[in-house]
Scaffold this active site. Structure first.
Site, PDB file in Angstrom:
ATOM      1  N   HIS A  13       0.776  -1.118   0.017  1.00  0.00           N
ATOM      2  CA  HIS A  13       0.044  -0.069  -0.167  1.00  0.00           C
ATOM      3  C   HIS A  13       0.845   1.431  -0.142  1.00  0.00           C
ATOM      4  CE1 HIS A  13       1.395   0.548   4.198  1.00  0.00           C
ATOM      5  NE2 HIS A  13       1.116  -0.605   4.333  1.00  0.00           N
ATOM      6  N   TRP A  67       1.216   5.817  10.113  1.00  0.00           N
ATOM      7  CA  TRP A  67       2.466   5.197  11.094  1.00  0.00           C
ATOM      8  C   TRP A  67       3.778   5.060  10.142  1.00  0.00           C
ATOM      9  CZ3 TRP A  67       0.330   2.196  15.513  1.00  0.00           C
ATOM     10  CH2 TRP A  67      -0.185   3.078  16.356  1.00  0.00           C
ATOM     11  N   CYS A  93       3.155  -0.555  12.601  1.00  0.00           N
ATOM     12  CA  CYS A  93       1.623  -0.393  12.473  1.00  0.00           C
ATOM     13  C   CYS A  93       0.756  -1.488  12.605  1.00  0.00           C
ATOM     14  CB  CYS A  93       1.486   0.238  11.095  1.00  0.00           C
ATOM     15  SG  CYS A  93      -0.256   1.052  10.908  1.00  0.00           S
ATOM     16  N   ARG A  96      -5.617   0.616   4.970  1.00  0.00           N
ATOM     17  CA  ARG A  96      -4.584   1.381   3.966  1.00  0.00           C
ATOM     18  C   ARG A  96      -4.403   0.170   2.808  1.00  0.00           C
ATOM     19  NH1 ARG A  96      -2.023  -0.882   8.643  1.00  0.00           N
ATOM     20  NH2 ARG A  96      -0.225  -2.100   8.558  1.00  0.00           N
ATOM     21  N   GLU A 102      -1.174  -7.389   7.196  1.00  0.00           N
ATOM     22  CA  GLU A 102       0.273  -7.488   7.459  1.00  0.00           C
ATOM     23  C   GLU A 102       0.568  -8.302   8.673  1.00  0.00           C
ATOM     24  OE1 GLU A 102       3.027  -7.290   6.823  1.00  0.00           O
ATOM     25  OE2 GLU A 102       3.714  -5.120   6.682  1.00  0.00           O
ATOM     26  N   ARG A 103       2.027  -8.664   8.817  1.00  0.00           N
ATOM     27  CA  ARG A 103       2.292  -9.429   9.873  1.00  0.00           C
ATOM     28  C   ARG A 103       2.095  -9.018  11.083  1.00  0.00           C
ATOM     29  NH1 ARG A 103       7.968 -10.966  12.261  1.00  0.00           N
ATOM     30  NH2 ARG A 103       9.073  -9.381  10.883  1.00  0.00           N
ATOM     31  N   HIS A 104       1.475  -9.606  11.983  1.00  0.00           N
ATOM     32  CA  HIS A 104       1.289  -9.271  13.450  1.00  0.00           C
ATOM     33  C   HIS A 104       2.322  -9.079  14.123  1.00  0.00           C
ATOM     34  CE1 HIS A 104      -0.691  -8.647  17.159  1.00  0.00           C
ATOM     35  NE2 HIS A 104      -1.748  -9.013  16.841  1.00  0.00           N
ATOM     36  N   ARG A 107      12.999  -8.376   9.740  1.00  0.00           N
ATOM     37  CA  ARG A 107      13.457  -9.384   8.282  1.00  0.00           C
ATOM     38  C   ARG A 107      13.407 -10.850   8.442  1.00  0.00           C
ATOM     39  NH1 ARG A 107      10.696  -6.043   6.994  1.00  0.00           N
ATOM     40  NH2 ARG A 107      10.955  -3.783   5.821  1.00  0.00           N
ATOM     41  N   HIS A 166       0.667  -5.610   2.185  1.00  0.00           N
ATOM     42  CA  HIS A 166       1.676  -5.101   3.076  1.00  0.00           C
ATOM     43  C   HIS A 166       3.075  -5.643   2.698  1.00  0.00           C
ATOM     44  CE1 HIS A 166      -2.057  -3.571   5.365  1.00  0.00           C
ATOM     45  NE2 HIS A 166      -2.341  -4.868   4.826  1.00  0.00           N
ATOM     46  N   GLY A 167       3.890  -4.763   3.292  1.00  0.00           N
ATOM     47  CA  GLY A 167       5.306  -5.050   3.011  1.00  0.00           C
ATOM     48  C   GLY A 167       5.639  -6.730   3.411  1.00  0.00           C
ATOM     49  N   ASN A 168       5.016  -7.021   4.443  1.00  0.00           N
ATOM     50  CA  ASN A 168       5.349  -8.520   5.013  1.00  0.00           C
ATOM     51  C   ASN A 168       4.731  -9.672   4.135  1.00  0.00           C
ATOM     52  OD1 ASN A 168       7.958  -8.130   6.468  1.00  0.00           O
ATOM     53  ND2 ASN A 168       6.385  -6.887   7.812  1.00  0.00           N
TER      54      ASN A 168
HETATM   55  O1  LIG Z   1       3.433  -2.994  10.076  1.00  0.00           O
HETATM   56  C1  LIG Z   1       4.184  -2.092   9.527  1.00  0.00           C
HETATM   57  O2  LIG Z   1       4.326  -1.277  10.345  1.00  0.00           O
HETATM   58  C2  LIG Z   1       4.732  -2.055   8.117  1.00  0.00           C
HETATM   59  C3  LIG Z   1       6.142  -3.286   7.910  1.00  0.00           C
HETATM   60  O3  LIG Z   1       6.880  -2.886   8.810  1.00  0.00           O
HETATM   61  P1  LIG Z   1       8.195  -3.322   8.593  1.00  0.00           P
HETATM   62  O4  LIG Z   1       8.512  -4.896   8.318  1.00  0.00           O
HETATM   63  O5  LIG Z   1       9.059  -2.518   7.506  1.00  0.00           O
HETATM   64  O6  LIG Z   1       9.243  -2.845   9.872  1.00  0.00           O
HETATM   65  O7  LIG Z   1       3.827  -2.611   7.407  1.00  0.00           O
HETATM   66  P2  LIG Z   1       3.067  -2.179   6.373  1.00  0.00           P
HETATM   67  O8  LIG Z   1       3.297  -0.491   6.109  1.00  0.00           O
HETATM   68  O9  LIG Z   1       3.641  -2.712   5.090  1.00  0.00           O
HETATM   69  O10 LIG Z   1       1.546  -2.440   6.475  1.00  0.00           O
END
Ligand SMILES: O=C(O)[C@@H](COP(=O)(O)O)OP(=O)(O)O
Length: 482
Positions: free
Chosen positions: A234, A239, A246, A285, A312-314, A340, A411-413
């Site tokens: 996203h 945050w 976040c 988001r 996203e990862r918890h 990571r 999300h990133g993860n």
């Molecule tokens: O949870 C979060 O803050 C970020 C990932 O954080 P990092 O793994 O990069 O620390 O997830 P996203 O912004 O993709 O929803």
């Protein structure tokens, strides 16, 4: 050279230019044997009549040239007609009038599939040609070597026994006779190792490089893709901007995040992509990003499906904490491990956490396909993949395999977890995969949904690299937005 045909032998005579040396040639077909053709240079043909005058010769040459040029023009025209006929047989003109948008899309897909098939055939033929050319080159090399060996300097044959030779070398003192054969080693002729021809698709271990992706057979990169899949982290969330974890807290996009999502949509539109289905998490988001992307593309009608499994990862107890402060307190290495690593789970969230109630009392989490109590309280990347994979396999894969182009706005993860799975990234190498916000990742996949090309992060590559670095640096003590 074949014997010169007599006048009676000749049934057909044509003049033409020889394309190899540009000279004017004469083609004569023999009467008795229609398959045989004889080619004579005009010079030698004319030389057989020495009495011919220079002006006559010039006249004939001019006539022949004229005839040849007419024949060439006719041949060219004929080729053009043949080409058009073949094309119209194989590629009938498109009938587009009266077709609805849906019909046009189906037609487009069919055409793309045909192009893929033709490209695959072309690829196969090209690789066969390359293989044959290599074999020819190897054989020519062998011939060259053999020829070289044949040109040894002529040696004088001398009949000398082994003992006599030793005597000559060691002098008169040498008396013993030596059994040369006894010292000879038996050398087995080494069998030429044949290159094993296997299906490169099965050769997963041979996949190469690219940020930790396992070695990939180089040919795989030339294979035509069957499906295109887009992953998208996203746009920047509120945050992300504050450098806080976040995770499952439902923050909206920042102003910049909105712009990122819109720009992403414009870029995808510019590049002509179209989506058939969009999947998002149940966090605002990622949903907001999907909407903005579709809006910018003028494809708001495309169905959007949401699942907590794409969340996203918890981040457990780390949720809401500032990464740079965490790096200061726990060290950058520890923060990197939390962020990571593949199988390290951060400390779990409990009821004393300021955001516990906000997360678990939210109605959206009572709509999940698992009871609320079974939802995670913290996750490693591995655990993200474990909860994501069933959804991927059962819901998303069939959609992709039905030929639909899918965007996963996540999300990133959750994107990293999916990349690890699709690209078979090792547990150690996944540490180095970082995705910036708002940058679409294009994956081209084969029929078994294995990548045929390196992933492409679409957009300005310098900006993308800078954005990746920024995300990586968030876990450093001196990161901006502490
Ligand atoms: O949870 C979060 O803050 C970020 C990932 O954080 P990092 O793994 O990069 O620390 O997830 P996203 O912004 O993709 O929803």
């Amino acid at each position: 050279m074949a014997a010169v045909p007599t006048k009676d032998d000749v049934i057909d005579m044509q003049f033409f230019f020889c394309p190899t040396d540009g000279s004017l040639q004469q083609l004569i077909r023999k009467k008795q044997n229609h398959t045989a053709s004889f080619v004579f240079g005009i010079g030698s043909f004319l030389q057989k009549k020495p009495k011919i005058s220079a002006s006559r010769r010039l006249f004939l040459k001019t006539k022949i040239l004229k005839k040849a040029s007419t024949l060439l023009a006719e041949e060219k025209e004929q080729k053009k007609i043949d080409r058009e006929r073949t094309l119209s047989e194989r590629v009938p003109p498109l009938k587009l009038s009266g077709l609805s948008v849906q019909d046009l899309q189906i037609l487009c897909k069919e055409l793309h599939q045909k192009i893929d098939v033709v490209d695959e055939e072309r690829y196969d033929i090209e690789s066969k040609v390359a293989k044959n050319e290599k074999e020819i080159a190897d054989l020519s090399h062998k011939i060259f070597e053999l020829k070289g060996k044949m040109k040894r300097p002529a040696l004088k044959r001398v009949r000398v026994s082994a003992d006599a030779m030793l005597g000559a070398l060691l002098g008169a003192k040498h008396k013993e006779s030596i059994d040369f054969k006894a010292n000879l080693k038996t050398v087995k002729k080494e069998e030429e190792k044949k290159e094993e021809v296997t299906d490169w698709r099965k050769n997963v271990d041979a996949m190469s490089g690219m940020e930790g992706r396992k070695k990939m057979h180089p040919y795989r990169f030339f294979w035509m893709s069957k499906y295109k899949l887009f992953l998208l982290r996203h746009g920047e969330g509120a945050w992300n901007k504050e450098n806080r974890f976040c995770s499952w807290v439902d923050q909206k996009l920042s102003e910049n995040g909105v712009v990122e999502a819109q720009e992403c949509g414009r870029l995808l539109k510019e590049q002509g992509y179209q989506f058939d289905q969009v999947f998002t998490s149940i966090l605002s988001r990622s949903i907001q990003t999907a909407w903005l992307v579709l809006e910018a593309m003028g494809q708001e009608w495309v169905p959007v499906t949401k699942s907590w499994r794409i969340n996203e990862r918890h981040y457990g107890a780390l949720i809401s904490l500032n990464r740079a402060e965490m790096a200061l307190n726990h060290g950058e290495e520890q923060v990197k491990l939390w962020r990571r690593s593949y199988d390290i789970t951060p400390p779990p969230i409990d009821e004393s956490h300021p955001y516990y109630a906000e997360i678990y009392n939210d109605r959206r989490y009572s709509t999940c396909d698992v009871p609320k109590e079974e939802l995670p309280k913290a996750e490693s990347l591995k655990e993200v993949l474990d909860r994501l994979l069933p959804y991927w396999n059962d819901v998303i894969v069939p959609v992709i395999k039905s030929g639909q182009t899918v965007l996963i706005s996540a999300h990133g993860n959750s994107c990293r977890a999916l990349l690890k799975h699709l690209e078979d990234i090792s547990e150690t190498d996944i540490v180095n995969v970082t995705l910036p916000t708002g940058v679409p990742v294009l994956l081209e996949l084969d029929e078994d949904l294995r990548p045929v090309k390196p992933r492409q992060l679409l957009g300005d590559q310098a900006k993308i690299q800078a954005a990746i670095k920024k995300v990586e640096d968030q876990g450093k003590v001196n990161a901006q937005n502490k």
